[in-house]
Scaffold this motif. Structure first.
Motif, PDB file in Angstrom:
ATOM      1  N   LEU A 259       4.105 -35.985   1.683  1.00 29.76           N
ATOM      2  CA  LEU A 259       5.477 -35.483   1.818  1.00 29.76           C
ATOM      3  C   LEU A 259       5.620 -34.084   1.204  1.00 29.76           C
ATOM      4  CD1 LEU A 259       7.503 -38.745   1.098  1.00 29.76           C
ATOM      5  CD2 LEU A 259       7.142 -37.617   3.316  1.00 29.76           C
ATOM      6  N   ILE A 260       4.999 -33.871   0.054  1.00 30.88           N
ATOM      7  CA  ILE A 260       5.017 -32.534  -0.553  1.00 30.88           C
ATOM      8  C   ILE A 260       4.316 -31.542   0.373  1.00 30.88           C
ATOM      9  CG2 ILE A 260       4.138 -31.130  -2.476  1.00 30.88           C
ATOM     10  CD1 ILE A 260       4.584 -33.654  -4.248  1.00 30.88           C
ATOM     11  N   GLY A 261       3.221 -31.967   0.985  1.00 29.81           N
ATOM     12  CA  GLY A 261       2.511 -31.114   1.930  1.00 29.81           C
ATOM     13  C   GLY A 261       3.367 -30.746   3.127  1.00 29.81           C
ATOM     14  N   LEU A 262       4.121 -31.707   3.632  1.00 29.48           N
ATOM     15  CA  LEU A 262       5.018 -31.414   4.756  1.00 29.48           C
ATOM     16  C   LEU A 262       6.095 -30.418   4.337  1.00 29.48           C
ATOM     17  CD1 LEU A 262       5.347 -34.985   6.305  1.00 29.48           C
ATOM     18  CD2 LEU A 262       4.119 -33.019   7.275  1.00 29.48           C
ATOM     19  N   LEU A 263       6.603 -30.569   3.123  1.00 29.55           N
ATOM     20  CA  LEU A 263       7.591 -29.620   2.611  1.00 29.55           C
ATOM     21  C   LEU A 263       6.962 -28.229   2.442  1.00 29.55           C
ATOM     22  CD1 LEU A 263      10.506 -29.294   1.750  1.00 29.55           C
ATOM     23  CD2 LEU A 263       9.858 -30.075  -0.537  1.00 29.55           C
ATOM     24  N   LEU A 264       5.708 -28.186   2.009  1.00 32.32           N
ATOM     25  CA  LEU A 264       4.982 -26.906   1.950  1.00 32.32           C
ATOM     26  C   LEU A 264       4.923 -26.260   3.330  1.00 32.32           C
ATOM     27  CD1 LEU A 264       2.010 -27.611  -0.473  1.00 32.32           C
ATOM     28  CD2 LEU A 264       3.444 -25.572  -0.527  1.00 32.32           C
ATOM     29  N   ASN A 265       4.669 -27.070   4.370  1.00 35.57           N
ATOM     30  CA  ASN A 265       4.633 -26.550   5.738  1.00 35.57           C
ATOM     31  C   ASN A 265       5.979 -25.933   6.119  1.00 35.57           C
ATOM     32  OD1 ASN A 265       2.670 -29.353   6.997  1.00 35.57           O
ATOM     33  ND2 ASN A 265       1.991 -27.495   6.012  1.00 35.57           N
ATOM     34  N   VAL A 266       7.055 -26.644   5.830  1.00 36.45           N
ATOM     35  CA  VAL A 266       8.397 -26.189   6.211  1.00 36.45           C
ATOM     36  C   VAL A 266       8.742 -24.884   5.501  1.00 36.45           C
ATOM     37  CG1 VAL A 266      10.865 -26.736   6.047  1.00 36.45           C
ATOM     38  CG2 VAL A 266       9.245 -28.487   6.811  1.00 36.45           C
ATOM     39  N   VAL A 267       8.551 -24.840   4.180  1.00 38.60           N
ATOM     40  CA  VAL A 267       8.903 -23.632   3.422  1.00 38.60           C
ATOM     41  C   VAL A 267       7.987 -22.471   3.803  1.00 38.60           C
ATOM     42  CG1 VAL A 267       9.156 -22.637   1.104  1.00 38.60           C
ATOM     43  CG2 VAL A 267       9.871 -24.993   1.535  1.00 38.60           C
ATOM     44  N   SER A 268       6.723 -22.752   4.055  1.00 41.08           N
ATOM     45  CA  SER A 268       5.799 -21.702   4.485  1.00 41.08           C
ATOM     46  C   SER A 268       6.211 -21.131   5.841  1.00 41.08           C
ATOM     47  CB  SER A 268       4.375 -22.264   4.543  1.00 41.08           C
ATOM     48  OG  SER A 268       3.441 -21.245   4.765  1.00 41.08           O
ATOM     49  N   LEU A 269       6.659 -21.985   6.745  1.00 41.59           N
ATOM     50  CA  LEU A 269       7.150 -21.516   8.041  1.00 41.59           C
ATOM     51  C   LEU A 269       8.421 -20.681   7.865  1.00 41.59           C
ATOM     52  CD1 LEU A 269       6.872 -21.485  11.118  1.00 41.59           C
ATOM     53  CD2 LEU A 269       8.176 -23.621  11.171  1.00 41.59           C
ATOM     54  N   GLN A 270       9.303 -21.113   6.978  1.00 45.08           N
ATOM     55  CA  GLN A 270      10.515 -20.337   6.702  1.00 45.08           C
ATOM     56  C   GLN A 270      10.159 -18.964   6.137  1.00 45.08           C
ATOM     57  OE1 GLN A 270      12.544 -22.996   4.013  1.00 45.08           O
ATOM     58  NE2 GLN A 270      13.636 -24.050   5.662  1.00 45.08           N
TER      59      GLN A 270
ATOM     60  N   LEU B 291       7.270 -21.964  -2.966  1.00 47.97           N
ATOM     61  CA  LEU B 291       5.912 -22.347  -2.589  1.00 47.97           C
ATOM     62  C   LEU B 291       5.022 -22.530  -3.811  1.00 47.97           C
ATOM     63  CD1 LEU B 291       5.553 -20.081   0.553  1.00 47.97           C
ATOM     64  CD2 LEU B 291       5.549 -22.591   0.533  1.00 47.97           C
ATOM     65  N   ILE B 292       5.177 -21.656  -4.798  1.00 47.54           N
ATOM     66  CA  ILE B 292       4.393 -21.786  -6.029  1.00 47.54           C
ATOM     67  C   ILE B 292       4.734 -23.100  -6.721  1.00 47.54           C
ATOM     68  CG2 ILE B 292       4.089 -20.843  -8.366  1.00 47.54           C
ATOM     69  CD1 ILE B 292       4.316 -18.025  -7.013  1.00 47.54           C
ATOM     70  N   ALA B 293       6.016 -23.436  -6.783  1.00 53.84           N
ATOM     71  CA  ALA B 293       6.419 -24.710  -7.398  1.00 53.84           C
ATOM     72  C   ALA B 293       5.841 -25.892  -6.620  1.00 53.84           C
ATOM     73  CB  ALA B 293       7.940 -24.795  -7.463  1.00 53.84           C
ATOM     74  N   LEU B 294       5.916 -25.846  -5.296  1.00 56.95           N
ATOM     75  CA  LEU B 294       5.392 -26.944  -4.476  1.00 56.95           C
ATOM     76  C   LEU B 294       3.877 -27.077  -4.608  1.00 56.95           C
ATOM     77  CD1 LEU B 294       7.603 -26.489  -1.294  1.00 56.95           C
ATOM     78  CD2 LEU B 294       7.632 -28.451  -2.862  1.00 56.95           C
ATOM     79  N   TRP B 295       3.158 -25.954  -4.587  1.00 55.62           N
ATOM     80  CA  TRP B 295       1.694 -26.003  -4.754  1.00 55.62           C
ATOM     81  C   TRP B 295       1.337 -26.564  -6.136  1.00 55.62           C
ATOM     82  CZ3 TRP B 295      -1.695 -26.432  -1.258  1.00 55.62           C
ATOM     83  CH2 TRP B 295      -1.719 -25.660  -0.094  1.00 55.62           C
ATOM     84  N   THR B 296       2.100 -26.182  -7.155  1.00 52.81           N
ATOM     85  CA  THR B 296       1.833 -26.674  -8.507  1.00 52.81           C
ATOM     86  C   THR B 296       2.023 -28.179  -8.584  1.00 52.81           C
ATOM     87  OG1 THR B 296       2.512 -24.536  -9.426  1.00 52.81           O
ATOM     88  CG2 THR B 296       2.467 -26.421 -10.944  1.00 52.81           C
TER      89      THR B 296
END
Length: 140
Positions: free
Chosen positions: A117-128, A8-13
């Motif tokens: 797309l990065i935001g959607l991936l943030l959603n998925v990893v955050s849900l996981q 998540l830190i990598a994705l937010w960055t």
């Protein structure tokens, strides 16, 4: 194995770097006195409000990253997931609004698609992360 927090830190960055690039593409010409394609509604808005809004848009993910380093609680995970969903909605709306600016600036649209797309991936990893057991429980 990479933890959810590290992902998540990598994705937010990456998201923040992309947002910074998107902002600079629009603001740099403006600050140099050049006209940029802005919808009429923006022309009447004081630039200070826009800049304060952008600052807020940057600060929330920055705070999310800092808190994530120190907090693995279920309550924070729920708040974080809601934050990522909120940002996905904002990015989608921004993307739609960018499509209405004439002329369409395709490099901005491309970047907005990547950010979405990065935001959607943030959603998925955050849900996981929300569904995963707390690492503090595993240690105990």
């Amino acid at each position: 194995m990479i933890s959810y927090q590290e992902k998540l830190i990598a994705l937010w960055t990456v998201f923040l770097l992309g947002t910074l690039f998107h902002t600079q593409l629009g603001l740099m010409p403006l600050f140099h006195g050049q006209d940029i394609a802005i919808a009429d509604g923006h022309n009447s808005v004081n630039i200070a409000y826009i800049l304060w809004g952008m600052l807020g848009f940057f600060i929330l993910p920055m705070l999310a990253i800092v808190v994530m380093v120190f907090n693995d609680s279920k309550r924070y995970r729920i708040m974080h997931l809601n934050l990522t969903i909120f940002y996905t909605v904002l990015n989608f709306l921004h993307f739609v609004l960018d499509l209405k600016i004439i002329p369409i600036v395709w490099y901005q649209i491309t970047l907005m698609i990547v950010l979405l797309l990065i935001g959607l991936l943030l959603n998925v990893v955050s849900l996981q992360w929300l569904r995963a057991d707390s690492q503090y429980k595993k240690i105990a």
